[in-house]
Design a protein around this motif. Structure first.
Motif, PDB file in Angstrom:
ATOM      1  N   GLU A  81       7.005  -0.365  -4.667  1.00 35.07           N
ATOM      2  CA  GLU A  81       7.293  -1.715  -4.548  1.00 35.07           C
ATOM      3  C   GLU A  81       9.156  -1.403  -3.970  1.00 35.07           C
ATOM      4  O   GLU A  81       9.122  -0.990  -3.486  1.00 35.07           O
ATOM      5  CB  GLU A  81       7.787  -2.928  -5.428  1.00 35.07           C
ATOM      6  N   LYS A 127       8.496   0.742  -0.600  1.00 38.98           N
ATOM      7  CA  LYS A 127       9.050  -0.178   0.414  1.00 38.98           C
ATOM      8  C   LYS A 127      10.901  -1.063   0.158  1.00 38.98           C
ATOM      9  O   LYS A 127      10.673  -1.685   1.897  1.00 38.98           O
ATOM     10  CB  LYS A 127       8.038  -2.286  -0.114  1.00 38.98           C
ATOM     11  N   ALA A 185       8.114 -11.178   3.077  1.00 33.87           N
ATOM     12  CA  ALA A 185       6.935 -10.353   2.976  1.00 33.87           C
ATOM     13  C   ALA A 185       6.340 -10.788   0.885  1.00 33.87           C
ATOM     14  O   ALA A 185       4.889 -10.945   1.038  1.00 33.87           O
ATOM     15  CB  ALA A 185       7.143  -8.852   3.064  1.00 33.87           C
ATOM     16  N   TYR A 186       6.568 -10.912   0.548  1.00 37.28           N
ATOM     17  CA  TYR A 186       6.428 -10.701  -1.032  1.00 37.28           C
ATOM     18  C   TYR A 186       5.861 -12.720  -1.264  1.00 37.28           C
ATOM     19  O   TYR A 186       4.469 -12.779  -1.419  1.00 37.28           O
ATOM     20  CB  TYR A 186       7.415 -11.162  -1.947  1.00 37.28           C
ATOM     21  N   GLU A 221       2.623 -12.147   1.130  1.00 38.15           N
ATOM     22  CA  GLU A 221       1.192 -10.994   0.064  1.00 38.15           C
ATOM     23  C   GLU A 221       0.559 -11.929  -1.142  1.00 38.15           C
ATOM     24  O   GLU A 221      -0.330 -11.835  -1.047  1.00 38.15           O
ATOM     25  CB  GLU A 221       2.452 -10.042  -0.673  1.00 38.15           C
ATOM     26  N   THR A 243      -1.407 -15.033  -0.101  1.00 36.71           N
ATOM     27  CA  THR A 243      -2.782 -14.535   0.767  1.00 36.71           C
ATOM     28  C   THR A 243      -3.324 -14.431  -0.793  1.00 36.71           C
ATOM     29  O   THR A 243      -4.950 -14.329  -0.480  1.00 36.71           O
ATOM     30  CB  THR A 243      -2.660 -13.388   1.565  1.00 36.71           C
ATOM     31  N   ARG A 293       8.301  -6.039  -8.904  1.00 38.87           N
ATOM     32  CA  ARG A 293       8.658  -6.983  -7.060  1.00 38.87           C
ATOM     33  C   ARG A 293      10.394  -6.786  -7.983  1.00 38.87           C
ATOM     34  O   ARG A 293      11.380  -6.440  -7.792  1.00 38.87           O
ATOM     35  CB  ARG A 293       8.183  -7.701  -6.626  1.00 38.87           C
ATOM     36  N   THR A 330       5.993 -18.906   3.031  1.00 40.55           N
ATOM     37  CA  THR A 330       6.870 -17.385   3.495  1.00 40.55           C
ATOM     38  C   THR A 330       8.117 -19.060   4.317  1.00 40.55           C
ATOM     39  O   THR A 330       9.035 -18.015   3.764  1.00 40.55           O
ATOM     40  CB  THR A 330       5.905 -16.836   4.435  1.00 40.55           C
TER      41      THR A 330
END
Lengths: 370, 252
Positions: free
Chosen positions: A156, A159, A224-225, A228, A231, A256, A343
């Protein structure tokens, strides 16, 4: 034209039955003629009076006819129909229709208001509970008992840190440039061009760099968190963790939050430096200052505290962005639609949080003369 | 010769499939004549779903051809390609329903896009197709509101929306209760009988294989080739390959 192809003719037989004779091509579906059985009949018999070709159109017609007969509780005979069509209709009626009471009523205004209020209250509670769980898992981490892998933290960090460097520095540079340009207008009225360095120093270090970094990271990493984790929720991956007794907060959220909290100050510092350089470009090439002048003016008027306030704010932002993204992701529904909603709301709520936090921090620090 | 070719809805010629450098299956060669129910068997991971993706035009072959009604799917005009795609109905493993639309809207979308039927007619067709799969009265529900088995059946209703001449099923009865699975088998047989549909099915369900299959192929994961072909009822007794006999007799 297609209408003339499929023909049905209704006649009443002596024993009170409706005899419907079908002919032509039954290949183009048309809406079921309403009122076809207006009269009271003892039963309905469908006959083949020369059906040439048929597909779903015929099956749909017979299906609707048989539903109509069921409604009037009269018998329908379709022995004369092509075998396949009759069987398809029988098959389609094999399972009784489910009576699903889905209310289509529009709720009353106060009902809506109440639901909305309750929803807001609930989501506040969820947020507080989430923060509590996160603090607890942080406590576990300090005692060395958190179920978290440091490799995840490292991934993380990569990223959220190095990979965000380019976009953060681009935005930082442009912010410095823009701020200096806009500042140059009133400063020129007072022939005080040199103060552009103070403007950039205080403005960038204290506020603009961190706000822009926060915005970029909310859009880049916070979203993005949410996507992710959302999903993962859809794929039942989070359920799999929970059912094994691994807290998703510890395993997914903690790395994160740690990664972003570690990286944000560095990104912010980087944006500070690049932003100051951007301002210098304007100062030197547009306003005719020398770089030494710019630098001296900045170091005379900008205090270390300005830098520290900015860095402190960036830590607060990091926690807020990671929290908003992760909460929305973990509370995501079960469909692709809800991943989109998660999101979106992660973005919106983290930006709102950033602005509120900035306001609070600015008012406090300015009043305390920090 | 040309005439007979036209009547083969699906023909695979010397097909080799690969993901990047990883070989999945090689030298596949078989026909699925009109009205046949072809079952694709094999252990997990042998490339059954990949084969399906090749036949329905999602993946391009590494070498070889996929012919649909005699037309090479990967070497034809865009118009022909679209026409082939529209004549196939596909049921994905987990239904693959569009989650932002109700079941009725899911079924209606292909009809709205590719036909000029009136709205009322489309509504009736949707209702009929949903009844056909045992979901009468569920048209207003969203995919997230129903169970996995129901989603699969709704996916089938969508696959059938355009009355396709070829139907593809990816593990249709997995996750269905025995009664629903049985009804699905009946429905598949009925579709073939009444509409002359050709069916390609990937499945592990032996009961279902022996009930509906008229032909089958067995893909081997080790040699990466097709190692058996024919009526599964016959293969069960007299297939020369032991592995296939064991598979079909559920032995270890």
């Amino acid at each position: 034209m297609a209408d003339t192809l499929q023909v049905w003719k209704l006649t009443k037989s002596q024993d009170g039955w409706a005899v419907i004779a079908l002919s032509g091509d039954w290949t183009s579906p048309n809406a079921f003629p309403s009122g076809i059985l207006e009269e009271k009949y003892a039963g309905v018999r469908v006959e083949d009076a020369g059906i040439r070709e048929w597909n779903t159109a015929l099956a749909v017609f017979l299906f609707n006819l048989s539903k109509e007969c069921d409604r009037q509780s009269i018998t329908l005979e379709m022995q004369g129909m092509p075998h396949g069509a009759a069987k398809l209709v029988a098959l389609s009626k094999a399972a009784p229709p489910k009576d699903l009471h889905k209310s289509l009523e529009v709720p009353h205004f106060f009902e809506l208001l109440g639901e909305k209020a309750k929803g807001t209250y609930d989501s506040c509670m969820v947020g507080i509970g989430f923060v509590g769980e996160l603090l607890l898992s942080f406590y576990h981490l300090l005692r060395g008992r958190a179920r978290m892998r440091w490799i995840d933290v490292w991934n993380e960090i990569i990223k959220a840190g190095p990979k965000a460097l380019f976009i953060v520095s681009l935005i930082g540079f442009l912010m410095g440039l823009i701020l200096a340009f806009i500042g140059s207008i009133p400063l020129k009225w007072f022939r005080a061009e040199v103060y552009v360095a103070s403007l950039i120093g205080i403005g960038m270090l204290r506020l603009m760099a961190v706000v822009m970094t926060g915005t970029v990271m909310a859009g880049r990493t916070g979203a993005a968190y949410a996507a992710e984790l959302g999903t993962m929720q859809v794929n039942e991956e989070i359920d799999a963790l929970e059912s094994m007794g691994i807290s998703p907060i510890e395993y997914l959220v903690l790395p994160r939050v740690i990664a972003l909290t570690l990286m944000m100050p560095f990104l912010c510092l980087f944006a500070d430096i690049i932003g100051v350089l951007g301002g210098m470009v304007v100062g030197v090439f547009y306003m005719g200052l020398s770089s030494l002048e710019y630098w001296q003016q900045m170091s005379n008027t900008t205090r270390v505290n300005d830098l520290l306030v900015g860095l402190f704010t960036s830590v607060v932002f990091a926690v807020l962005i990671a929290l908003c993204g992760c909460i929305r992701g973990i509370r995501c529904g079960r469909s692709s639609d809800s991943v989109g909603q998660a999101t979106t709301s992660a973005m919106v709520s983290s930006l709102v949080c950033l602005v509120i936090a900035t306001a609070i921090i600015t008012v406090i620090t300015v009043n305390l003369n920090i | 010769m040309e005439e007979t070719k036209q009547n083969v809805p699906v023909a695979v010629r010397n097909l080799t499939m690969a993901y990047g450098g990883t070989l999945i299956q090689q030298e596949l060669d078989f026909d699925v004549p009109k009205g046949e129910i072809m079952v694709v068997m094999g252990e997990s991971g042998c490339g059954k779903s990949t084969l399906l993706r090749h036949i329905i035009g999602l993946n391009a072959p590494a070498s070889g051809q996929v012919l649909r009604n005699g037309v090479d799917l990967w070497n034809c005009t865009e118009e022909e390609h679209d026409k082939i795609l529209r004549s196939s109905g596909i049921l994905y493993q987990s239904g693959a329903l569009w989650s932002s639309m109700t079941l009725a809207e899911n079924v209606a979308l292909p009809l709205q896009q590719f036909t000029d039927y009136s709205d009322a007619a489309i509504k009736e067709i949707c209702e009929y197709k949903l009844s056909l799969v045992g979901l009468a009265g569920c048209g207003g529900l969203y995919p997230s509101e129903i169970s996995g088995g129901m989603r699969k059946r709704a996916g089938l209703a969508r696959a059938m929306a355009l009355d396709p001449s070829v139907l593809f099923f990816d593990e249709p009865s997995a996750g269905l209760d025995p009664l629903s699975a049985r009804r699905l088998d009946e429905l598949i047989l009925e579709l073939r009988e009444s509409l002359g549909a050709t069916v390609v099915i990937i499945t592990h369900e032996l009961a279902s294989i022996f009930t509906i299959a008229t032909d089958s192929i067995y893909l081997d994961a080790e040699s990466k080739r097709m190692i058996a072909r024919g009526d599964p009822r016959k293969l069960r007794e007299e297939c020369p390959v032991e592995k296939v006999r064991k598979f079909l007799n559920r032995e270890t």
